[in-house]
Enzyme design. Structure first.
Site, PDB file in Angstrom:
ATOM      1  N   CYS A 219      -5.374  -9.276   3.481  1.00 59.52           N
ATOM      2  CA  CYS A 219      -6.417  -8.439   3.888  1.00 59.52           C
ATOM      3  C   CYS A 219      -7.619  -9.244   4.400  1.00 59.52           C
ATOM      4  CB  CYS A 219      -7.011  -7.524   2.730  1.00 59.52           C
ATOM      5  SG  CYS A 219      -5.729  -6.207   2.435  1.00 59.52           S
TER       6      CYS A 219
ATOM      7  N   LYS B 176      -3.310 -15.030  -4.982  1.00 62.03           N
ATOM      8  CA  LYS B 176      -3.909 -15.013  -6.226  1.00 62.03           C
ATOM      9  C   LYS B 176      -3.023 -14.470  -7.396  1.00 62.03           C
ATOM     10  CE  LYS B 176      -5.161 -10.100  -5.838  1.00 62.03           C
ATOM     11  NZ  LYS B 176      -6.378  -9.133  -5.895  1.00 62.03           N
TER      12      LYS B 176
ATOM     13  N   VAL C 229       0.924  -1.332  -0.037  1.00 65.24           N
ATOM     14  CA  VAL C 229      -0.181  -0.085   0.005  1.00 65.24           C
ATOM     15  C   VAL C 229       0.798   1.261   0.140  1.00 65.24           C
ATOM     16  CG1 VAL C 229      -1.432   1.184   1.441  1.00 65.24           C
ATOM     17  CG2 VAL C 229      -2.030  -1.099   0.992  1.00 65.24           C
TER      18      VAL C 229
END
Ligand code: NAD
Length: 439
Positions: free
Chosen positions: A263, A323, A11
């Site tokens: 997350c 992912k 982030v």
């Protein structure tokens, strides 16, 4: 305006690079000196599409720099973002605020001139007020305002998400913070991105509510996939039939091996902890967490059933990251499946386009391979755990030819059952009937 971003992770680094792209003078701080040094040398420590080009261009333009000296970076900054990690507390559901608190204290000590201190990390409801008090305690004379600006970017498309967000949420309690945050996000507001101003608590909860809802959709479709298998329905068609309803939509209705990443798992857990503390119940989210853990744990059994027991079997694993398009391994299904297969006596070969370097020290006794074909050699089954694009176009006949037994277990439904039926593979996927090779 000068902007400081504390934390150069997924982030922080993306925030810093994108804000410098808007023209701000940005300094991104990390406490890991070697990470900072690598960044200064032009090396990007994470895999995130488009990030390297953005960092390179803005470094060259003199708008982006990296440092491990938080105090000098914060001095003179108009806005300081806190983008450090908030993992689960060891053995608990609650988020661990140790990194955030430490960063806030360090920032507090360094403040000079009016500054807006912004939490971009995902933090429990009440954190902005706690940090405000913390900073007041270490620096009673500091001139600052707090803002809570949760981040909604997705790993794998983080740059794109930051530059083209659906919305920006900012929690605050002063007009001056509102003006400063409007200045930061003006480039996006001018492009029509909605900016939602709320109080601190609402902003903090929006982030958890959004992640818990998305996790719930994934948990729900996984449950429907299991039901499809039991009754002979096709989950792809069920998803389309549901998702074309505009009240539902097609996003986040893809069955898989159970959600992972940095997350959804920790944020759903944290939400249940926030709810408990507040005396409210979160039965739905609790059920989603439990179902997701059970799903990951059931994968090894599914593989065992497909290959007729695991002892002495060789299983080829394609994909390790949680992912596609990221090297992030946090709470990835691979970390549950691989040890479970090994425990039952299987040997593992594995390949991932970007995550092997990070996985190698964490997953012992795995034979690491350079591509999918090498991984499949002499295997009794191939298991697709991550939906990397490069797995979609594999030559399935060539893969099958390398194997001891051509069994393909696709936990991402990346192949068409009709196509696989024309190959020698027995094909197991999620929410669809098992496909035997056509004669
Ligand atoms: P990360 O672990 O990738 O990066 C955190 C960085 O902060 C690390 O490099 C660490 O060294 C640094 N750091 C910690 N304490 C510091 C300090 N006092 N001073 C300087 N640097 C310090 O974390 P991340 O994935 O970027 O997540 C950061 C926050 O953003 C979390 O709260 C997360 O929940 C939230 N978030 C993450 C994502 C995502 O996809 N990763 C998306 C939205 C929100």
């Amino acid at each position: 305006m000068r902007v400081a971003v504390v934390g150069a992770g997924y982030v922080g680094l993306v925030t810093a690079a994108c804000l410098s792209e808007f023209g701000f003078e940005v300094i991104c701080i990390d406490k890991e000196a070697d990470k900072v040094e690598r960044l200064r040398q032009g090396e990007i420590p994470i895999h995130e599409p488009g990030l390297d080009g953005l960092v390179f261009a803005n470094r060259r333009a003199g708008r982006l720099d990296f440092s491990d000296d938080l105090a000098s970076a914060v001095r003179g900054a108009g806005v300081v973002f806190i983008a450090v990690g908030t993992p689960s507390r060891r053995g608990e559901d609650a988020a661990d605020l140790a990194f955030v608190r430490a960063a806030a204290e360090q920032i507090g000590r360094a403040l000079d001139g009016f500054t807006v201190v912004v939490t971009k990390s995902t933090v429990p409801v009440g954190t902005a007020r706690i940090l405000e008090q913390l900073i007041r305690n270490v620096r009673p004379d500091a001139d600052f305002a707090m803002a809570s600006n949760p981040e909604f970017l997705r790993e794998g498309s983080a740059v794109e998400d930051f530059l083209r967000p659906d919305r920006i949420v900012v929690g605050l309690s002063s007009e001056i913070a509102r003006e400063r945050m409007s200045e930061v996000y003006r480039p996006l507001m001018l492009r029509g991105v909605p900016l939602l101003f709320t109080n601190f608590e609402t902003a903090e909860l929006i982030k958890y509510a959004a992640n818990a809802y998305l996790a719930t959709r994934i948990g729900f479709i996984n449950e429907m996939a299991d039901l499809c298998e039991a009754v002979g329905a096709d989950v792809g068609a069920v998803t389309r039939g549901m998702g074309l309803d505009r009240r539902i939509g097609l996003h986040y209705l893809q069955p898989g091996p159970g959600f992972g990443g940095s997350c959804f798992p920790k944020d759903t857990r944290a939400l249940t902890s926030i709810a408990k503390q507040a005396g409210a119940r979160s039965r739905i989210v609790e059920a989603v967490i439990e179902a997701n853990a059970a799903r990951k744990e059931s994968l090894a059994e599914r593989i065992a059933a497909a290959v007729g027991g695991l002892r002495g079997k060789r299983v080829a694993v394609l994909g390790l990251s949680f992912k596609a398009e990221t090297d992030d391994l946090r709470e990835a299904a691979s970390f549950v499946v691989i040890p479970a297969l090994q425990k039952e006596g299987a040997t593992i070969t594995a390949y991932d386009p970007v995550a092997i370097a990070a996985a190698r020290p964490l997953l012992p006794d795995v034979t690491w391979c350079g591509d999918a074909y090498e991984t499949a050699k002499d295997a009794d089954a191939i298991v697709v755990l991550t939906e990397w694009n490069e797995f979609r176009g594999l030559d399935l006949r060539r893969l099958a030819a390398q194997m001891r037994k051509p069994v393909l277990i696709d936990f991402r439904n990346i192949y068409s059952a009709g196509d696989v039926a024309k190959t020698p593979f027995v094909y197991h996927s999620l929410g669809r009937t098992t496909v035997e090779p056509q004669a």
